[in-house]
Design a protein around this motif. Structure first.
Motif, PDB file in Angstrom:
ATOM      1  N   SER A  65     -21.020   0.503   2.722  1.00  0.00           N
ATOM      2  CA  SER A  65     -20.945   2.297   2.906  1.00  0.00           C
ATOM      3  C   SER A  65     -20.327   2.440   4.362  1.00  0.00           C
ATOM      4  CB  SER A  65     -22.209   2.890   2.872  1.00  0.00           C
ATOM      5  OG  SER A  65     -23.206   2.266   3.717  1.00  0.00           O
ATOM      6  N   THR A  66     -20.734   1.209   5.486  1.00  0.00           N
ATOM      7  CA  THR A  66     -20.301   1.568   6.765  1.00  0.00           C
ATOM      8  C   THR A  66     -18.904   0.912   6.899  1.00  0.00           C
ATOM      9  OG1 THR A  66     -21.274  -0.669   7.352  1.00  0.00           O
ATOM     10  CG2 THR A  66     -22.506   1.380   7.938  1.00  0.00           C
ATOM     11  N   GLY A  67     -18.214   0.421   5.870  1.00  0.00           N
ATOM     12  CA  GLY A  67     -16.830   0.054   5.962  1.00  0.00           C
ATOM     13  C   GLY A  67     -16.138   0.548   4.635  1.00  0.00           C
ATOM     14  N   PHE A  68     -16.556   1.729   4.175  1.00  0.00           N
ATOM     15  CA  PHE A  68     -15.971   2.583   3.170  1.00  0.00           C
ATOM     16  C   PHE A  68     -14.550   3.024   3.555  1.00  0.00           C
ATOM     17  CE2 PHE A  68     -15.875   6.116   0.257  1.00  0.00           C
ATOM     18  CZ  PHE A  68     -16.052   5.488  -1.211  1.00  0.00           C
ATOM     19  N   ASN A  69     -14.624   3.543   4.718  1.00  0.00           N
ATOM     20  CA  ASN A  69     -13.016   4.221   4.921  1.00  0.00           C
ATOM     21  C   ASN A  69     -12.061   3.556   4.936  1.00  0.00           C
ATOM     22  OD1 ASN A  69     -11.246   6.201   5.942  1.00  0.00           O
ATOM     23  ND2 ASN A  69     -11.870   5.556   8.250  1.00  0.00           N
ATOM     24  N   PRO A  70     -11.923   2.318   5.379  1.00  0.00           N
ATOM     25  CA  PRO A  70     -10.928   1.273   5.393  1.00  0.00           C
ATOM     26  C   PRO A  70     -10.788   0.798   3.807  1.00  0.00           C
ATOM     27  CG  PRO A  70     -12.468   0.256   6.440  1.00  0.00           C
ATOM     28  CD  PRO A  70     -13.002   1.773   6.466  1.00  0.00           C
ATOM     29  N   ILE A  71     -11.664   0.671   3.339  1.00  0.00           N
ATOM     30  CA  ILE A  71     -11.498  -0.033   1.834  1.00  0.00           C
ATOM     31  C   ILE A  71     -10.849   1.264   1.084  1.00  0.00           C
ATOM     32  CG2 ILE A  71     -12.608  -0.347  -0.499  1.00  0.00           C
ATOM     33  CD1 ILE A  71     -14.920  -1.733   1.393  1.00  0.00           C
ATOM     34  N   VAL A  72     -11.140   2.466   1.186  1.00  0.00           N
ATOM     35  CA  VAL A  72     -10.684   3.380   0.131  1.00  0.00           C
ATOM     36  C   VAL A  72      -9.395   4.252   0.552  1.00  0.00           C
ATOM     37  CG1 VAL A  72     -12.945   3.838  -1.026  1.00  0.00           C
ATOM     38  CG2 VAL A  72     -12.180   5.318   0.795  1.00  0.00           C
ATOM     39  N   ASN A  73      -9.266   4.212   1.944  1.00  0.00           N
ATOM     40  CA  ASN A  73      -8.199   4.807   2.576  1.00  0.00           C
ATOM     41  C   ASN A  73      -6.953   3.703   3.218  1.00  0.00           C
ATOM     42  OD1 ASN A  73      -8.669   7.822   2.338  1.00  0.00           O
ATOM     43  ND2 ASN A  73     -10.496   7.423   3.730  1.00  0.00           N
ATOM     44  N   LEU A  74      -7.428   2.668   3.407  1.00  0.00           N
ATOM     45  CA  LEU A  74      -6.323   1.705   3.915  1.00  0.00           C
ATOM     46  C   LEU A  74      -5.938   0.781   2.811  1.00  0.00           C
ATOM     47  CD1 LEU A  74      -7.376   0.728   7.454  1.00  0.00           C
ATOM     48  CD2 LEU A  74      -5.262   1.764   6.876  1.00  0.00           C
ATOM     49  N   LEU A  75      -6.851  -0.016   2.372  1.00  0.00           N
ATOM     50  CA  LEU A  75      -6.491  -1.072   1.356  1.00  0.00           C
ATOM     51  C   LEU A  75      -6.147  -0.497   0.063  1.00  0.00           C
ATOM     52  CD1 LEU A  75      -9.818  -3.431   1.513  1.00  0.00           C
ATOM     53  CD2 LEU A  75      -7.527  -3.328   2.983  1.00  0.00           C
ATOM     54  N   ALA A  76      -6.635   0.753  -0.428  1.00  0.00           N
ATOM     55  CA  ALA A  76      -6.512   0.990  -1.738  1.00  0.00           C
ATOM     56  C   ALA A  76      -5.254   1.810  -1.734  1.00  0.00           C
ATOM     57  CB  ALA A  76      -7.407   2.260  -2.369  1.00  0.00           C
ATOM     58  N   LYS A  77      -4.644   2.386  -0.674  1.00  0.00           N
ATOM     59  CA  LYS A  77      -3.442   3.153  -0.758  1.00  0.00           C
ATOM     60  C   LYS A  77      -2.360   2.570  -0.213  1.00  0.00           C
ATOM     61  CE  LYS A  77      -6.247   7.388  -0.311  1.00  0.00           C
ATOM     62  NZ  LYS A  77      -6.821   8.732   0.495  1.00  0.00           N
ATOM     63  N   GLN A  78      -2.521   1.415   0.481  1.00  0.00           N
ATOM     64  CA  GLN A  78      -1.340   1.081   1.292  1.00  0.00           C
ATOM     65  C   GLN A  78      -0.229   0.694   0.281  1.00  0.00           C
ATOM     66  OE1 GLN A  78      -2.183  -1.233   4.696  1.00  0.00           O
ATOM     67  NE2 GLN A  78      -1.629  -3.222   3.967  1.00  0.00           N
ATOM     68  N   HIS A  79      -0.220   0.006  -0.631  1.00  0.00           N
ATOM     69  CA  HIS A  79       0.950  -0.331  -1.478  1.00  0.00           C
ATOM     70  C   HIS A  79       1.484   0.894  -2.209  1.00  0.00           C
ATOM     71  CE1 HIS A  79       3.633  -1.741  -4.902  1.00  0.00           C
ATOM     72  NE2 HIS A  79       3.737  -2.699  -3.783  1.00  0.00           N
ATOM     73  N   TYR A  80       0.818   2.002  -2.404  1.00  0.00           N
ATOM     74  CA  TYR A  80       1.392   3.248  -2.807  1.00  0.00           C
ATOM     75  C   TYR A  80       2.238   3.907  -1.948  1.00  0.00           C
ATOM     76  CZ  TYR A  80       1.573   7.875  -4.669  1.00  0.00           C
ATOM     77  OH  TYR A  80       2.060   9.080  -5.060  1.00  0.00           O
ATOM     78  N   ARG A  81       1.384   4.058  -0.584  1.00  0.00           N
ATOM     79  CA  ARG A  81       2.180   4.665   0.653  1.00  0.00           C
ATOM     80  C   ARG A  81       3.383   4.106   1.124  1.00  0.00           C
ATOM     81  NH1 ARG A  81      -1.202   3.879   4.762  1.00  0.00           N
ATOM     82  NH2 ARG A  81      -0.011   5.449   5.936  1.00  0.00           N
ATOM     83  N   TRP A  82       3.283   2.524   1.375  1.00  0.00           N
ATOM     84  CA  TRP A  82       4.509   2.330   2.008  1.00  0.00           C
ATOM     85  C   TRP A  82       4.942   0.812   1.417  1.00  0.00           C
ATOM     86  CZ3 TRP A  82       4.168  -1.637   5.873  1.00  0.00           C
ATOM     87  CH2 TRP A  82       2.698  -1.733   6.563  1.00  0.00           C
ATOM     88  N   GLN A  83       4.343   0.567   0.339  1.00  0.00           N
ATOM     89  CA  GLN A  83       4.957  -0.743  -0.393  1.00  0.00           C
ATOM     90  C   GLN A  83       4.196  -2.056   0.268  1.00  0.00           C
ATOM     91  OE1 GLN A  83       6.650  -0.151  -3.697  1.00  0.00           O
ATOM     92  NE2 GLN A  83       5.751   1.665  -3.016  1.00  0.00           N
ATOM     93  N   GLU A  84       3.317  -1.943   1.075  1.00  0.00           N
ATOM     94  CA  GLU A  84       2.763  -3.100   1.705  1.00  0.00           C
ATOM     95  C   GLU A  84       1.437  -3.566   0.737  1.00  0.00           C
ATOM     96  OE1 GLU A  84       1.927  -6.252   4.153  1.00  0.00           O
ATOM     97  OE2 GLU A  84       3.951  -5.101   3.786  1.00  0.00           O
ATOM     98  N   ASN A  85       1.441  -4.956   0.399  1.00  0.00           N
ATOM     99  CA  ASN A  85       0.121  -5.212  -0.217  1.00  0.00           C
ATOM    100  C   ASN A  85      -1.025  -5.206   0.651  1.00  0.00           C
ATOM    101  OD1 ASN A  85       1.789  -7.698   0.379  1.00  0.00           O
ATOM    102  ND2 ASN A  85      -0.173  -8.478   0.118  1.00  0.00           N
ATOM    103  N   ALA A  86      -2.283  -5.502   0.146  1.00  0.00           N
ATOM    104  CA  ALA A  86      -3.446  -5.472   0.967  1.00  0.00           C
ATOM    105  C   ALA A  86      -4.046  -6.951   0.407  1.00  0.00           C
ATOM    106  CB  ALA A  86      -4.296  -4.524   0.891  1.00  0.00           C
ATOM    107  N   ASP A  87      -3.793  -7.964   0.902  1.00  0.00           N
ATOM    108  CA  ASP A  87      -4.339  -9.190   0.076  1.00  0.00           C
ATOM    109  C   ASP A  87      -5.780  -9.518   0.771  1.00  0.00           C
ATOM    110  OD1 ASP A  87      -4.443 -11.535  -1.077  1.00  0.00           O
ATOM    111  OD2 ASP A  87      -2.446 -12.304  -0.399  1.00  0.00           O
TER     112      ASP A  87
END
Length: 658
Positions: A425-447
């Motif tokens: 829960s204290t790492g929720f933001n980067p998981i759902v707003n960075l990792l999850a959206k990154q490829h959709y937003r600017w075609q960069e994977n999150a490995d």
């Protein structure tokens, strides 16, 4: 304002001037276009250009910069063609996000710029990960990340500084202190005299800089960059500056006292530098006019070019297929040599063999190094792989996940262990707003793989026993894996690490040491999104995952007369709909067992999809069984009542009798 040119040549001074006026002239154009209704939104950096231009001018083209809204000078100094920037702002296809994100919310590997998300703080952790990758490569590169004085109150700011300091990461943390967080003045944001003072608490070098003096910026960054190559370390920089426009144009500046506006207008970075160049005969009026005319022509030409671009046309296939990075699964088949091991051994073996296979794989987590992790899964890893790749982290899940994303951006793979799934829960933001959206937003994977020790049955109480997969199955862009057996745990973990998309990998703690199976000794993979059919029968379809699979097997063992299809989902995102529908159409009755509470859980979506796609094949309502609608309790009697294991048999028999 005192300017010190040091060893800069006249040509270098003039080059800085051209770089400084370019974002200013673009902004002046944008302000006109806003009034004409041709631009919808604008975050002005007028008055702050010297910081962006100065830092970017010093850094190499292949050194990453992570800017914010007001850092147009970063993009122009990196020589991004203006028509591409304008296309981005106008939501055209020639921008960087296919119309999916606006203004400066984008990244580009071509220009080594990683744009922000509106949550501000996580980009500081990304810079940590990028810098860590540089340090592992030993390439002597520096990373610069921007933030405002407002975001220094966010937890991510402190987490990122602490990690960078502990790991001696070559990061320039750039605070643009422009006096206001939207409309909130600094005296309502913090009490220290200078934000640079915060560096002391992290054992970090820090400086207060005149952010409106382009030469002071360039000289300091040049010195720091040179020294950080020999002595990698983070540096905290507070640039004193001012925002001469509103937070964005609609906000205005009525909340700013006029005397403050007047004082900072005198300190204008462009006008002061121009006056200096003219006073020292470096710049003539004719040159000045020529520079400005050339830039204005470029602006007008590129703006006209963008107006000729067609509007984005929605393409359903493209939209859905850009959520995940396309990836071709590679199957590795095991040999016949096996060993009878537990779930925990299988995960450890898979992780170890993946570390051997991928030399760019880094694992991070609390106590995972010499101690071997809370469950001893990484015991012995430091001896084999070293502390550079097996990294203990401070207790700061958000920045660690962000750093994992930074590692991925800079060519590495990352596995993050949440000590307990509850702590995510204290790492929720980067998981759902960075990792999850990154490829959709600017075609960069999150490995990135996030390991999630989870589940009840061990009397660990409300903060160490949740099975919270539904927090993530709802989020497009994440993959969610949840094995129930050692064989699956190893093969699916290997696949998850190979997959360039972010994967949440759930590991049930009660199964760690209680479930044994013959597992191949060598490396192998299992495809994600393929369920396992553990039992076959025509009476009913039982769908489950994790510990629920073993509860179902135990129930069927007690009731041998029940002939059921038992489906172990193994992967929750993607789901094996083909296997589910085929079984339901055969048995005509279905019960779904999950350990999580029912409302909003995975079982609810599976039930809905079965009703929508198999309704005519059903002889009874779809049955769901889950835990009570409460937090998971501590005492055994209360936990037994909470978990659905004891209720499952009754619900199954009622369904069969329907």
């Amino acid at each position: 304002m005192n300017f010190d040119r040091k060893n800069l040549t006249n040509e270098q001074l003039l080059d800085l001037y051209k770089k400084l006026i370019k974002p200013r002239l673009i902004e002046e154009k944008m302000l006109i276009l806003i009034r004409q209704g041709k631009v919808s939104k604008w975050f002005s950096g007028i008055g702050q250009e010297a910081i962006s231009v100065g830092i970017t001018s010093v850094l190499d083209k292949d050194e990453y910069i992570l800017p914010m809204h007001r850092n147009l000078g970063v993009f122009t100094t990196r020589d991004i063609p203006l028509h591409r920037l304008f296309s981005q702002w106008q939501g055209k296809r020639n921008g960087f996000t296919k119309g999916r994100d606006r203004s400066f919310h984008f990244g580009t590997q071509e220009y080594k710029i990683i744009g922000m998300i509106s949550h501000l703080g996580p980009q500081l952790g990304i810079a940590d990960g990028i810098a860590l990758a540089n340090k592992l490569k030993q390439n002597g590169k520096v990373t610069a990340v921007f933030t405002g004085e407002g975001a220094t109150s966010e937890g991510d700011f402190h987490e990122a500084l602490n990690i960078a300091s502990v790991w001696d990461l070559p990061v320039l943390f750039v605070i643009e202190n422009n006096g206001y967080g939207l409309s909130t003045p600094t005296n309502e944001q913090y009490r220290c005299e200078n934000l640079a003072d915060k560096g002391v608490g992290y054992g970090m070098e820090s400086h207060v800089v005149d952010g409106n003096n382009i030469l002071e910026v360039v000289n300091l960054i040049s010195e720091l960059k040179a020294s950080m190559i020999d002595n990698p370390r983070p540096v905290l920089l507070e640039f004193k500056t001012f925002r001469m426009r509103g937070h964005e144009e609609a906000s205005g500046t009525k909340y700013v006292p006029q005397e403050l506006m007047d004082m900072w207008a005198i300190k204008d970075p462009v006008e002061n530098y121009r006056n200096y160049l003219k006073a020292t005969a470096v710049l003539s009026d004719e040159q000045d006019e020529a520079f400005r005319a050339e830039i204005k022509k470029e602006i007008d030409t590129d703006w006209a070019k963008v107006q000729e671009e067609p509007e984005i046309v929605a393409d359903l296939h493209e939209e859905l297929n850009d959520v995940y990075r396309p990836w071709e699964y590679e199957e590795f088949n095991p040999s016949d040599e096996k060993e009878n091991i537990r779930v925990i051994d299988a995960i450890s073996n898979g992780l170890r063999q993946s570390m051997e296979r991928h030399e760019n794989l880094v694992i991070m987590g609390q106590d995972i190094a010499e101690y071997g992790g809370a469950f001893k899964i990484t015991d012995g890893f430091v001896a084999q792989f070293g502390k550079e790749r097996v990294r203990n982290t401070p207790i700061c899940e958000s920045a660690v996940v962000s750093a994992a994303n930074g590692l991925s951006i800079n060519g590495h793979k990352a596995v993050v262990e949440m000590q307990f799934a509850d702590f995510v829960s204290t790492g929720f933001n980067p998981i759902v707003n960075l990792l999850a959206k990154q490829h959709y937003r600017w075609q960069e994977n999150a490995d990135v793989v996030v390991r999630m020790p989870c589940g009840g049955g061990t009397q660990a109480g409300p903060f160490h026993s949740q099975t919270n997969e539904a927090w993530f199955t709802k989020t497009p862009g994440l993959k969610v894996v949840y094995p129930a057996f050692p064989y699956d745990a190893k093969g699916l973990l290997n696949t998850a690490i190979n997959d360039p998309n972010p994967v949440m990998f759930f590991e049930h703690k009660q199964l760690y040491r209680s479930v044994y199976q013959d597992v191949p000794k060598d490396y192998y993979t299992i495809p994600l999104g393929k369920a396992a059919l553990l039992r076959e029968g025509n009476d009913v379809t039982i769908i489950s995952f994790g510990a629920g699979v073993h509860w179902a097997l135990e129930t069927l063992g007690k009731n041998p007369e029940i002939k059921a299809d038992l489906i172990d989902l193994r992967s929750l995102q993607p789901l094996d709909w083909e296997a589910i529908y085929a079984s339901v159409k055969k048995t005509n009755k279905v019960i779904i067992l999950q350990e999580d509470t029912l409302f909003g859980g995975v079982a609810s979506d599976i039930s809905a999809m079965i009703m929508e796609n198999c309704f005519e094949h059903l002889d009874a309502p779809v049955k769901r069984v889950g835990s009570l609608e409460s937090a998971i309790p501590f005492m055994k009697s209360l936990e037994d009542q909470y978990l659905p294991k004891q209720r499952f048999e009754k619900e199954l028999l009622e369904l069969l009798a329907y």
